[in-house]
Each structure stands twice: as C-alpha cells, then as structure tokens.
Enzyme design. Structure first.
Site, PDB file in Angstrom:
ATOM      1  CB  SER A 220      36.700  46.756  39.831  1.00  0.00           C
ATOM      2  OG  SER A 220      36.789  46.665  41.235  1.00  0.00           O
ATOM      3  CG  ASP A 277      40.488  35.495  35.835  1.00  0.00           C
ATOM      4  OD1 ASP A 277      41.065  35.071  36.849  1.00  0.00           O
ATOM      5  OD2 ASP A 277      39.309  35.869  35.826  1.00  0.00           O
TER       6      ASP A 277
END
Length: 513
Positions: A220, A277
């Site tokens: 990120s 995920d």
C-alpha cells in the site's frame, strides 16, 4: 581413511564447503536469497541447483535460503552473494566464511498437502507450520501453497482459533500492569484512513492505556508506522515502548521492531502478491497481534465498499461473527463497527500527506478533513465506552470534547516527544494536478487504482510522495477543476504515475450534466 593423506582429504573437503560472503544490496523483502556461481565447488560437490533451498551456517547462526546461480565473474568460485534479508538473518560481515549444506526435509509441508486435499489442520499441525514459517524454512512457493490451500479450503472456527494461537505464540508477548489495555484495528482497503494516531491521543488523554503497534506498508502507499515516522521515531524496542506508555499513556510504534506475531507480515506479503485474502488468515492476522500486544479490549473497524477489502454487508457480517468468536476464545472483548468503505478517508494518500491530515485534525484547524475527524472520533468513542471511560452512548461526545479542548493534541505531543522527538513531515518537490475531463457529480472513486498512483509516485519509500485528493463522493466539479494532485520527489516518478493515470481511464468517476 586414516593417516596424513586422510587428514589432508578431510581438510580439503571442509575447505571446499566454505564460502566467503558478499553483501549484494539485493532487496528480496522477507525471503532470504543466496547467489553462487554455477561452477562453484560447493554447488558441484553438493549437487545444488538453481532455486534449491539450502542451509547457510555462520559462526553463530544458521538460516535456510533460496539459491540462484550466476555465470561469469560476477562472483568468485568461493563466494556467496547474500540478499539483504539473508544478510540480516545470518548476522555476518563482508568476507566472513560460511558453510552450505542440504537442509532437513520440512515435515510440516505434509500437513499443507493434506489441507490441499481437504483435511483439517489441528492445533499441532498449525503450530508446526507457523514455527517453520517464522524459522524461515518456507520459501515463497511453500507460503503460496499454504495460503492457497487455506483460501480454497476455508478454515473453520477451530482452525481459526488454532492458527491465531500459533501465530501469537511464535513471537514475543507483552503484559501490562494497567487494565484495561485498549486497541483498535481497521481491516483496511481504504487509502488514507489514518485514524490511529488521533484515536490513541484521544483515548490516552482520557486515562486509558493504549500501547499501539502498527504495520508498515507492504503493497500500500503507507502504513500507520510509515505515516507516524514522519512525525516521530517508531522503531522502538520493548523497554523503550514501555517507557513511552508509562509517560504518556499510549504509543504508536512499528510492530516489526517488537517481534509480535512475526509470521503475520510474511503471510500478508504473499497474500497480497497472490491477491488472495482468506477470512481465516485475516482473522488470525488481526487478533494474534492484539493478543500478543497484551490488549484486553479492541474496537475493530470494517470498511465496506466495492474496492475495499470487505466488499459487501454480507461479507462484513460473516467476518464480524468470526472475529467475535475467535476473540472470545482468547478472552478478548471486542466491538465491531461497519463503516463506509466506498472512498478514501482524508485528503492525503502517502506517509507525509496522511501525517499532515492527522496534525490538522489534532490541532482542530478549520480546514482539517471532516471525514477523518468524524471516523476517528467514532472509533475513539467506541473505545472509551468499551474500556469503561465513558458511559454507553456517551463515548462519541466525550471523544469530540477531548479533541476540541486540546487534550488530545497535548497528549499526542507528549507521545511524540517520548518516542524520540516530534518533527515536521517533509514536502514534495514535484506536483501536478489531474483535472476533471467533464463537469458533473463525483459518483465513484476507485480506491485501489488511486493507491496505485500514489505508489508509482514513490510512496511509501519517498515519504513526501503520494496523492492529495480534492474531491469526495457527491462533490460537484467543473471541467478542468483538479480532482487530485500527484506528489513526487523526482520528475521521473511524477511522469510515471501520470502515465498510469492516462492509461487507466477515470479513477474518479463523474456523472455528466
């Protein structure tokens, strides 16, 4: 073989297996990598081939590394080039001698294969797997197999509890004299959303203990630790962390420096590369760090949106149920808040830009981002209620009052000074706005692609790089008006990120008049 000839052969054999290390400055993130020549005597005598897993042993440590082979004179016949991860773990200096050998087979891989074929993983199996992961015995291929198996064959509640316990026990555990010890966590997926420093300041100002460990960015534009590092040091060890908490009631430090749930960052890195995920691993990831940090009461923020990590209300309900059940198994009291995850929070995306948003809210500046303030106050209010510092239904008002009267800002300054001194976030050298191509109302913002623009501009490594967002959903814009500004520290990174914008269409969607 005996006598002088035998001793000479034994000495020769030992010498043939010794290698002089060389630091290559090669960033392979967490994976330990070693480079050797394809005609290296050790490779030839041991039968090592490219991508083999081999054991490297120095005078004091031993690690497992992935082998890559080179030809030519880049390395000497008896040299081993080490990646940064291998160098740190082995604890060597240039020219030091190490040995190389075949490692023992990894027994826990049989448990991973069993999961692939639908077998459950009991507590013993998961402890064995996590121990091998933390010990560096799993390559990225092995990690990918484990993560994929747990995604394709979802973990049940007992498996989630066992994985959480194994990840917690694999690292250090903190304990505190105070009670309760509070914490918060956002499941993520939103650029910006830097509520943690504000929440810690409010809660600590109200007398609760909040020793916050936060992560750095993996894929990120910024983690909380990256943004906080532009304001104060975050690489604190456990004794230093304790001193800060005793002085100020809370801290915001990098979790990697205190070795809590060390398997977590390794698993997250590979999960994001695979774009997988799984619910079970997300639950274990979140809760293992809270339990290891000594938390007793935790508020969990679940942003829901089409480009957030949790995509629907149904998925949020399922995840909430799992988080609550696993937390209860460890005696952890939780409150879960489902929030709007359709757009970034605040204006800044990138370490320094996010830090400036935090300062604006804490200093109650007139132009502080209202959405960041409201979200932080809501989370802080829930923590005050959960931790007994405010009555039920009164937490949000108490949190807002603590922010407005300056107590939160004063506490945050104490925390920064205790962590090593407060500093000013850097500013970018190069900026360019991205204008609206039409007039209308903003109807959508792609969180993931906007985060990618910030990363291509240099975030999080370049602390001042990122994106400054000028609009939010339902904002009216005119053609040519800036939607967001890209910040970079070099012209090349600025051009590269803007090329991505040009090639990927509208990241901010506008409905025309």
């Amino acid at each position: 073989m005996t006598g002088k000839h035998g001793e000479e052969m034994a000495a020769l054999s030992t010498a043939d297996h010794e290698l002089h290390v060389r630091r290559l400055g090669l960033d392979t993130q967490h994976e330990a990598v070693v480079l050797m020549r394809d005609d290296c005597p050790v490779c030839r005598s041991e039968g090592f081939t490219a991508h083999a897993r081999i054991r490297l042993t120095s005078a004091s440590r031993s690690i497992i590394a992935t082998l890559y082979q080179v030809s030519g004179t880049f390395l000497g016949h008896n040299e081993a080039g080490l990646s940064e991860a291998a160098w740190r773990r082995l604890g060597v200096v240039d020219g030091e001698t190490i040995s190389a050998s075949h490692p023992r087979p990894i027994g826990s891989l049989s448990k991973v294969r069993g999961k692939v074929y639908g077998e459950r993983l009991d507590a013993s199996a998961l402890t064995e797997i996590v121990t091998d992961i933390v010990g560096g015995r799993y390559s990225d291929i092995h990690l990918s197999s484990f993560i994929t198996a747990c995604s394709a064959r979802p973990l049940d509640l007992d498996e989630m509890i066992a994985l959480t316990g194994a990840m917690t026990d694999a690292g250090d555990r903190l304990s505190w004299d105070a009670w309760p010890v509070v914490d918060k966590h956002s499941v993520g997926g939103l650029p910006g959303n830097r509520t943690t420093p504000i929440v810690v300041a409010i809660v600590a100002a109200r007398g609760l203990t909040m020793p916050k460990t936060s992560s750095r960015a993996i894929t990120s534009p910024a983690g909380t630790a990256d943004a906080m590092e532009t304001l104060a040091p975050v690489n604190l060890d456990i004794p230093a962390m304790r001193r800060v908490v005793e002085h100020a009631g809370g801290c915001i430090v990098w979790g990697g420096a205190v070795h809590l749930s060390p398997a977590d960052d390794t698993l997250i890195r590979v999960e994001r590369a695979l774009d997988l995920d799984s619910e079970g691993q997300l639950v274990a990831s979140v809760l293992s760090k809270k339990i290891a940090a000594g938390s007793t009461h935790v508020v969990l923020d679940l942003p829901v949106g089409p480009t957030a990590k949790v995509r629907s209300d149904g998925a949020a309900a399922v995840l909430s149920e799992s988080l609550t059940a696993v937390a209860e198994a460890f005696g952890l009291k939780t409150r879960i808040l489902v929030s709007d995850g359709r757009q970034p929070v605040g204006r800044g995306i990138g370490p320094a830009l996010e830090a400036r948003d935090v300062l604006a809210v804490l200093q109650t500046l007139p132009d502080a981002p209202a959405d960041l303030r409201e979200r932080a106050v809501t989370l802080a209010g829930a923590l005050l209620e959960l931790g007994g510092a405010a009555g039920e239904g009164e937490g949000r008002a108490e949190a807002m009052a603590t922010l407005r009267d300056g107590r939160a800002w004063a506490t945050f300054q104490r925390i920064c000074e205790a962590q090593g001194g407060m500093r000013e976030p850097p500013r970018s050298f190069h900026r360019r706005p991205v204008p609206a191509r039409r007039s209308g109302i903003v109807t959508g913002i792609d969180n993931r692609r906007l985060a990618q623009v910030a990363k291509l501009a240099g975030a999080p490594d370049d602390k001042a790089a990122g994106v400054e967002l000028h609009v939010h959903l339902d904002t009216r814009v005119e053609a040519g008006e800036p939607l967001y500004t890209v910040h970079a520290e070099t012209p090349g990174e600025l051009d590269y990120s803007l090329a991505y914008v040009a090639a990927n269409g509208d990241i901010v969607e506008i409905s025309g008049d």
